[in-house]
Write a protein that holds these residues in place. Structure first.
Motif: not given
Length: 363
Positions: A157-179
């Motif tokens: 959860x701490x790491x995914x915060x660094x990936x959140x920004x305008x324009x990012x797709x929901x599924x891109x965040x999901x893939x980051x989480x899984x990885x």
């Protein structure tokens, strides 16, 4: 006496108490709980057969023979090759007729229909009738695994915060989480991550999709990790940009409800009382109709298991029980906020296994 030998002995004692002659388990967490054997459910019949007295029999495809041979100290192993009929092996493990059999709820229907021929004169019951009492209360080793799994989820959860920004797709965040869950040492994700942004947040179990994050969105992130077979589950909701007064108020109410549920939990408290505690907070703020699900669920080898924190469940919480507290407010087509923690009842009272901040984060 190792942990699986002890669990089998306790299950057999419960079987005698409940008048169950055989317990028949599929390759599910139930089988893993009693044997430590983890396989993949497929078209090949697999079964762990537990009599109320005597040794457990494991019927497995021959491909698992080498793996199982190193784990079968507490049970008898029967393997079959693809040209053989495994039902004959199941039959060889049954010594009586006209008894009572408890069947794994997650056994594939096709396998159960085949197994029924062996138990033609039996009455059938649910395996949960036997295993529920044991699996609800975790031992010290299970609690340690669940705590570690929760800590891993906090890290992601701490790491995914660094990936959140305008324009990012929901599924891109999901893939980051899984990885990241797997890179940090987990065996798997507990379930497909839920990333719900903006109006999608009003759907508690939104199917993560193509929507791109926008300024002004609430973003709800719900995911977990599997570590040593045990699941974690965390939900946090953050805001992109400055939140409006209405958004801050909704978040405040959910945060207060989460705290109320945590404070209500304790040994001897009925599960429904924890549910009522969270609902009182949300209802008193005028959002009662927007809280669309139970307050929580048990967690362990399954990410949803008993005890369920819901109205009507009068099971009393006990030391060793582990469950979620996850109140939410969902405004149709507009937004949603959910905050979820995993709570364990210990000798020191309720303890959170998720400790990522519950304060509103504006990115």
């Amino acid at each position: 006496m190792n942990v699986h030998h002890d669990r089998i002995a306790r299950v057999q004692q419960l079987m005698k108490t409940k008048g169950i002659d055989y317990l028949v388990l599929a390759p599910t967490p139930n089988m893993f709980y009693l044997t430590g054997m983890k396989t993949v459910a497929d078209e090949r019949l697999q079964a762990a057969i537990v009599p109320k007295e005597g040794a457990l029999t494991m019927v497995l495809p021959e491909m698992y023979k080498e793996t199982a041979a190193g784990q079968c100290e507490n049970w008898r192993l029967l393997t079959w090759s693809d040209h053989q009929d495994p039902v004959e092996l199941v039959k060889s493990a049954i010594a009586i007729t006209g008894g009572r059999a408890a069947i794994d709820e997650k056994m594939w229907a096709g396998h159960f229909l085949r197994v029924m021929s062996v138990f033609s004169d039996f009455k059938f019951f649910q395996a949960a009738d036997v295993l529920r009492e044991l699996r609800m209360v975790k031992d010290e080793q299970e609690l340690a695994f669940l705590k570690q799994s929760g800590q891993l989820a906090d890290m992601v959860m701490e790491e995914v915060l660094q990936e959140i920004r305008e324009g990012v797709k929901e599924k891109e965040l999901a893939l980051f989480v899984e990885k990241r869950v797997k890179t940090l040492g987990a065996e798997d994700i507990s379930f497909k991550p839920i990333i719900a942004s903006g109006p999608n947040g009003s759907l508690p179990h939104h199917n993560t999709g193509e929507r791109r994050l926008q300024k002004g969105d609430f973003v709800t992130m719900d995911f977990g990790a599997v570590l040593q077979g045990y699941c974690s589950d965390i939900t946090r909701t953050i805001h992109i940009g400055k939140a409006t007064n209405e958004e801050k108020e909704v978040y405040r109410v959910v945060q207060q409800a989460n705290e109320a549920g945590f404070n209500a939990a304790g040994a001897g408290v009925a599960c429904q009382e924890v549910d009522r505690a969270t609902r009182r907070v949300i209802a008193s703020a005028g959002y009662g109709h927007c809280f669309l699900h139970r307050t929580g669920h048990g967690i362990g080898l399954d990410y949803h298991e008993e005890p369920y924190i819901v109205e009507g469940n009068d099971i009393c919480l006990r030391r060793g029980m582990v469950f979620s507290v996850e109140p939410g407010i969902y405004l149709t087509g507009k937004m949603g906020v959910r905050i979820e923690d995993i709570i364990a009842l210990t000798g020191d009272g309720p303890v959170r296994f998720n400790n990522f901040t519950r304060e509103l984060i504006e990115i």
